[in-house]
Design a protein around this motif. Structure first.
Motif, PDB file in Angstrom:
ATOM      1  N   HIS A 163      14.902   2.339  -1.431  1.00 13.38           N
ATOM      2  CA  HIS A 163      15.118   3.067  -0.187  1.00 13.38           C
ATOM      3  C   HIS A 163      15.486   4.519  -0.460  1.00 13.38           C
ATOM      4  CE1 HIS A 163      16.166  -0.962   2.009  1.00 13.38           C
ATOM      5  NE2 HIS A 163      14.875  -0.815   1.764  1.00 13.38           N
ATOM      6  N   PHE A 164      16.155   4.771  -1.550  1.00 19.45           N
ATOM      7  CA  PHE A 164      16.540   6.116  -1.944  1.00 19.45           C
ATOM      8  C   PHE A 164      16.928   6.085  -3.420  1.00 19.45           C
ATOM      9  CE2 PHE A 164      20.380   3.968  -0.695  1.00 19.45           C
ATOM     10  CZ  PHE A 164      21.336   4.395  -1.592  1.00 19.45           C
ATOM     11  N   ILE A 165      17.162   7.250  -4.000  1.00 19.54           N
ATOM     12  CA  ILE A 165      17.619   7.386  -5.378  1.00 19.54           C
ATOM     13  C   ILE A 165      19.036   7.949  -5.346  1.00 19.54           C
ATOM     14  CG2 ILE A 165      17.255   8.511  -7.598  1.00 19.54           C
ATOM     15  CD1 ILE A 165      15.145   6.485  -7.033  1.00 19.54           C
ATOM     16  N   GLN A 166      19.945   7.268  -6.018  1.00 19.31           N
ATOM     17  CA  GLN A 166      21.332   7.721  -6.018  1.00 19.31           C
ATOM     18  C   GLN A 166      21.470   9.106  -6.660  1.00 19.31           C
ATOM     19  OE1 GLN A 166      24.569   5.112  -7.139  1.00 19.31           O
ATOM     20  NE2 GLN A 166      23.180   3.362  -7.173  1.00 19.31           N
ATOM     21  N   HIS A 167      22.461   9.832  -6.203  1.00 19.46           N
ATOM     22  CA  HIS A 167      22.749  11.159  -6.766  1.00 19.46           C
ATOM     23  C   HIS A 167      23.125  11.033  -8.248  1.00 19.46           C
ATOM     24  CE1 HIS A 167      25.084  14.790  -7.694  1.00 19.46           C
ATOM     25  NE2 HIS A 167      24.334  15.378  -6.772  1.00 19.46           N
ATOM     26  N   GLY A 168      22.439  11.786  -9.091  1.00 24.71           N
ATOM     27  CA  GLY A 168      22.742  11.809 -10.511  1.00 24.71           C
ATOM     28  C   GLY A 168      21.845  10.956 -11.380  1.00 24.71           C
ATOM     29  N   VAL A 169      20.987  10.131 -10.783  1.00 26.20           N
ATOM     30  CA  VAL A 169      20.136   9.230 -11.583  1.00 26.20           C
ATOM     31  C   VAL A 169      19.169  10.006 -12.464  1.00 26.20           C
ATOM     32  CG1 VAL A 169      18.263   7.540 -11.409  1.00 26.20           C
ATOM     33  CG2 VAL A 169      20.326   7.245 -10.037  1.00 26.20           C
ATOM     34  N   LEU A 170      18.635  11.105 -11.958  1.00 27.34           N
ATOM     35  CA  LEU A 170      17.568  11.832 -12.654  1.00 27.34           C
ATOM     36  C   LEU A 170      18.081  13.006 -13.482  1.00 27.34           C
ATOM     37  CD1 LEU A 170      15.058  11.976  -9.649  1.00 27.34           C
ATOM     38  CD2 LEU A 170      15.138  10.271 -11.463  1.00 27.34           C
ATOM     39  N   GLU A 171      19.375  13.163 -13.617  1.00 27.05           N
ATOM     40  CA  GLU A 171      19.914  14.380 -14.214  1.00 27.05           C
ATOM     41  C   GLU A 171      19.578  14.556 -15.688  1.00 27.05           C
ATOM     42  OE1 GLU A 171      21.182  16.787 -12.340  1.00 27.05           O
ATOM     43  OE2 GLU A 171      20.584  15.397 -10.776  1.00 27.05           O
ATOM     44  N   ASP A 172      19.325  13.486 -16.421  1.00 30.18           N
ATOM     45  CA  ASP A 172      19.017  13.605 -17.851  1.00 30.18           C
ATOM     46  C   ASP A 172      17.536  13.835 -18.137  1.00 30.18           C
ATOM     47  OD1 ASP A 172      21.569  13.431 -18.667  1.00 30.18           O
ATOM     48  OD2 ASP A 172      21.340  11.634 -19.887  1.00 30.18           O
ATOM     49  N   LEU A 173      16.710  13.783 -17.122  1.00 29.29           N
ATOM     50  CA  LEU A 173      15.260  13.859 -17.334  1.00 29.29           C
ATOM     51  C   LEU A 173      14.806  15.312 -17.301  1.00 29.29           C
ATOM     52  CD1 LEU A 173      14.188  10.843 -15.087  1.00 29.29           C
ATOM     53  CD2 LEU A 173      15.011  10.846 -17.448  1.00 29.29           C
ATOM     54  N   TYR A 174      15.215  16.066 -18.307  1.00 25.84           N
ATOM     55  CA  TYR A 174      14.948  17.504 -18.340  1.00 25.84           C
ATOM     56  C   TYR A 174      13.471  17.833 -18.481  1.00 25.84           C
ATOM     57  CZ  TYR A 174      19.995  17.869 -19.151  1.00 25.84           C
ATOM     58  OH  TYR A 174      21.345  17.766 -19.033  1.00 25.84           O
ATOM     59  N   PHE A 175      12.714  16.992 -19.171  1.00 27.22           N
ATOM     60  CA  PHE A 175      11.318  17.322 -19.480  1.00 27.22           C
ATOM     61  C   PHE A 175      10.330  16.431 -18.730  1.00 27.22           C
ATOM     62  CE2 PHE A 175      13.849  18.525 -23.220  1.00 27.22           C
ATOM     63  CZ  PHE A 175      13.542  19.876 -23.258  1.00 27.22           C
ATOM     64  N   LEU A 176      10.788  15.781 -17.672  1.00 24.78           N
ATOM     65  CA  LEU A 176       9.884  14.931 -16.885  1.00 24.78           C
ATOM     66  C   LEU A 176       8.798  15.785 -16.254  1.00 24.78           C
ATOM     67  CD1 LEU A 176       9.775  11.892 -16.045  1.00 24.78           C
ATOM     68  CD2 LEU A 176      10.711  12.609 -13.847  1.00 24.78           C
ATOM     69  N   SER A 177       7.547  15.323 -16.354  1.00 22.66           N
ATOM     70  CA  SER A 177       6.427  16.081 -15.789  1.00 22.66           C
ATOM     71  C   SER A 177       5.617  15.277 -14.782  1.00 22.66           C
ATOM     72  CB  SER A 177       5.495  16.557 -16.917  1.00 22.66           C
ATOM     73  OG  SER A 177       4.985  15.448 -17.637  1.00 22.66           O
ATOM     74  N   LYS A 178       5.791  13.947 -14.758  1.00 15.95           N
ATOM     75  CA  LYS A 178       5.004  13.117 -13.838  1.00 15.95           C
ATOM     76  C   LYS A 178       5.891  12.002 -13.299  1.00 15.95           C
ATOM     77  CE  LYS A 178       0.493  10.812 -13.536  1.00 15.95           C
ATOM     78  NZ  LYS A 178      -0.709  10.399 -14.306  1.00 15.95           N
ATOM     79  N   LEU A 179       5.913  11.856 -11.969  1.00 17.83           N
ATOM     80  CA  LEU A 179       6.768  10.873 -11.310  1.00 17.83           C
ATOM     81  C   LEU A 179       5.978  10.184 -10.210  1.00 17.83           C
ATOM     82  CD1 LEU A 179       9.623   9.666 -10.926  1.00 17.83           C
ATOM     83  CD2 LEU A 179      10.142  11.597  -9.426  1.00 17.83           C
ATOM     84  N   LYS A 180       5.827   8.870 -10.316  1.00 18.32           N
ATOM     85  CA  LYS A 180       5.101   8.083  -9.316  1.00 18.32           C
ATOM     86  C   LYS A 180       6.106   7.315  -8.459  1.00 18.32           C
ATOM     87  CE  LYS A 180       0.946   7.454 -12.146  1.00 18.32           C
ATOM     88  NZ  LYS A 180       0.007   6.473 -12.746  1.00 18.32           N
ATOM     89  N   LEU A 181       6.007   7.505  -7.137  1.00 18.38           N
ATOM     90  CA  LEU A 181       6.997   6.954  -6.220  1.00 18.38           C
ATOM     91  C   LEU A 181       6.370   6.154  -5.077  1.00 18.38           C
ATOM     92  CD1 LEU A 181       9.118  10.228  -5.962  1.00 18.38           C
ATOM     93  CD2 LEU A 181       9.733   8.184  -7.272  1.00 18.38           C
ATOM     94  N   GLY A 182       5.063   6.019  -5.049  1.00 20.43           N
ATOM     95  CA  GLY A 182       4.390   5.364  -3.933  1.00 20.43           C
ATOM     96  C   GLY A 182       4.702   3.880  -3.832  1.00 20.43           C
ATOM     97  N   GLY A 183       4.493   3.329  -2.619  1.00 18.98           N
ATOM     98  CA  GLY A 183       4.677   1.899  -2.422  1.00 18.98           C
ATOM     99  C   GLY A 183       6.113   1.467  -2.280  1.00 18.98           C
ATOM    100  N   ASN A 184       7.042   2.405  -2.006  1.00 20.66           N
ATOM    101  CA  ASN A 184       8.449   2.078  -1.791  1.00 20.66           C
ATOM    102  C   ASN A 184       8.811   2.329  -0.330  1.00 20.66           C
ATOM    103  OD1 ASN A 184       9.925   1.443  -4.481  1.00 20.66           O
ATOM    104  ND2 ASN A 184       8.613   3.195  -4.979  1.00 20.66           N
ATOM    105  N   PRO A 185       9.712   1.548   0.239  1.00 19.78           N
ATOM    106  CA  PRO A 185      10.123   1.747   1.647  1.00 19.78           C
ATOM    107  C   PRO A 185      11.185   2.834   1.776  1.00 19.78           C
ATOM    108  CG  PRO A 185      11.213  -0.206   0.765  1.00 19.78           C
ATOM    109  CD  PRO A 185      10.309   0.305  -0.325  1.00 19.78           C
ATOM    110  N   TRP A 186      10.816   4.090   1.506  1.00 21.37           N
ATOM    111  CA  TRP A 186      11.773   5.184   1.542  1.00 21.37           C
ATOM    112  C   TRP A 186      12.343   5.361   2.944  1.00 21.37           C
ATOM    113  CZ3 TRP A 186      13.076   6.239  -3.142  1.00 21.37           C
ATOM    114  CH2 TRP A 186      12.129   6.213  -4.173  1.00 21.37           C
ATOM    115  N   VAL A 187      13.663   5.459   3.035  1.00 18.85           N
ATOM    116  CA  VAL A 187      14.356   5.653   4.306  1.00 18.85           C
ATOM    117  C   VAL A 187      14.721   7.129   4.432  1.00 18.85           C
ATOM    118  CG1 VAL A 187      16.371   5.062   5.708  1.00 18.85           C
ATOM    119  CG2 VAL A 187      15.267   3.302   4.299  1.00 18.85           C
TER     120      VAL A 187
END
Length: 465
Positions: free
Chosen positions: A344-368
């Motif tokens: 439904h969402f991503i908690q604050h701080g979950v992605l903070e270590d991913l400094y070099f992330l270049s591709k993120l797939k998020l489809g198919g989730n029930p985002w609120v």
């Protein structure tokens, strides 16, 4: 008399004619003639297609690849039951990939001509026997994968031709921890050989079942046994230095997943029925596929040891929650697939270590689309180099199908302007109000307060006029 002679001569010709016809190659109805005819037709057919019968038997349908100047021979999933001769390939390979075939025995000299090999992948075959000279000549080999076969015994002599071997996988085999395995177990337990067979376990005898080969006490392997197979002498003597784990409560990555070493270290954990991330993920793994399982929760330190990870696929699970420290330490992660889950969402701080992330797939989730989704949008704004997809509102109904980015922008537009920007206190910004009698009186009153009521001062302020 003349008529009789003519009739006799004609009869002899009629009798001799079938014999002369039968002797012609390819003619007649005998087995020999039929065989000759079939051989001639086969040769003509092979010449027509430009192939010989020998080449069709020897050359399997494999791929020859070149990466960083090194030749890879990919023969995975080809139903092979033999090792093709080295002359089969156009170039001398450095890496042989023979995983998931039907090879049963490795005979002496099986890899003659492959002296330049660096890695050899034979996992997931049907290997039951490795003769002592099977790896003869592989002096440059550094990696050998024999996991998930049917080996019960292996002699230490089989490893002697490979002096540079530094990475050996033997788990998933039904090892018989008896006297013939004494020399191999002693070799595996040498401290410098920590990457040789670290996860292999005994399948028999019963008293050692489930114990790692590196933990078996080799002193007791060759002791005499009674007819029932139990050791004689002191029954209280320990068979191994630590207690065996009878029940494994968590799945282990090295036994649950398939590991592929080349061209990069990759673990395939998809379609394994996993309900949690397996433990024991090796440090050197670069790609992990955990898709199509039933993982519902990512916990802290699930990937604590996978510091080299660059690709992580957790799509098609039941993911509902990701803890803040679950992706901690993945500084080199480039691609993250979270699609087709229940987020439904991503908690604050979950992605903070991913400094070099270049591709993120998020489809198919029930985002609120409420205030909890704002962190994801803010993080993406701060990382413009991240290509993402599938971030669409599923609820509430008035925002269904709307991009989350658009929802957040509209949220700020609807917010009153005085709430968007906080107004400063005029007393703090107007210099004419400084050093007024009222301010001086306040300072004097503060100084006259009893010391036990006076608030402690962390900083001393000097006003420069």
């Amino acid at each position: 008399m003349r008529l009789t002679s003519s009739l006799l001569f004609a009869s002899l010709l009629l009798l001799l004619l079938p014999f002369s016809e039968a002797k012609r190659p390819g003619k007649g109805r005998g087995l020999r003639g039929a065989r000759h005819k079939l051989t001639q037709e086969r040769v003509r057919g092979e010449r027509h297609h430009g192939k010989s019968r020998t080449s069709r038997l020897v050359a399997p349908d494999c791929s020859e690849l070149t990466d960083s100047g090194e030749v890879f021979i990919d023969c995975q999933n080809r139903r092979l039951n033999y090792i093709p001769p080295s002359q089969t390939w156009t170039q001398q390979p450095k890496h042989l990939l023979f995983a998931r075939n039907r090879i049963k025995v490795l005979r002496d000299g099986a890899f003659t001509g492959y002296e330049g090999l660096i890695s050899l992948d034979l996992q997931q075959n049907h290997i039951t026997l490795v003769e002592e000279g099977a790896f003869q000549g592989l002096t440059q080999l550094t990696t050998l994968l024999l996991q998930n076969n049917r080996l019960g015994m292996l002699s230490e002599e089989a490893l002697i031709p490979m002096p540079n071997l530094g990475y050996l996988r033997l788990h998933g085999n039904p090892w018989s921890c008896l006297c013939p395995m004494d020399s191999l177990i002693r070799t595996l337990q040498v401290p410098s050989n920590r990457n040789l067979g670290p996860h292999a376990r005994c399948a028999e005898p019963l008293r050692l079942k489930g114990v790692k080969l590196k933990q078996v006490n080799p002193e007791l392997l060759c002791k005499e046994t009674d007819p029932a197979g139990e050791p004689q002498g002191d029954e209280t003597e320990p068979l191994f230095p630590i207690e065996p784990s009878h029940i494994r409560t968590k799945p282990d990555a090295t036994t649950t997943c398939h590991t592929y070493m080349f061209p990069e270290v990759r673990m395939d954990c998809s379609h394994r029925g996993l309900t949690e991330v397996p433990t024991g993920i090796p440090d050197e793994v670069v790609h992990i596929d955990l898709s199509h399982n039933s993982i519902s929760h990512l916990k802290a330190k699930n990937f604590h040891g996978a510091r080299s990870l660059r690709t992580l696929n957790i799509s098609h699970n039941n993911m509902e929650d990701i803890e803040k420290a679950s992706l901690f330490g993945l500084l080199h992660l480039r691609e993250l697939d979270l699609s087709d889950n229940s987020l439904h969402f991503i908690q604050h701080g979950v992605l903070e270590d991913l400094y070099f992330l270049s591709k993120l797939k998020l489809g198919g989730n029930p985002w609120v689309c409420d205030y909890s989704i704002h962190y994801m949008v803010y993080w993406l704004r701060l990382h413009p180099g991240v290509r993402y997809s599938g971030l669409l509102c599923r609820s509430p109904p008035e925002h269904t199908g709307e991009p989350v980015q658009q929802y957040v922008n509209s949220y700020h537009k609807d917010c009153p302007r005085e709430r968007q920007y906080s107004r400063p206190d005029p007393e703090e910004t107007d210099p004419e109000l400084w050093n007024t009698p009222l301010e001086v009186q306040g300072e004097l009153e503060e100084e006259l307060e009893p010391s036990h009521l006076r608030a402690p001062q962390k900083y001393q302020i000097y006003r420069l006029s």
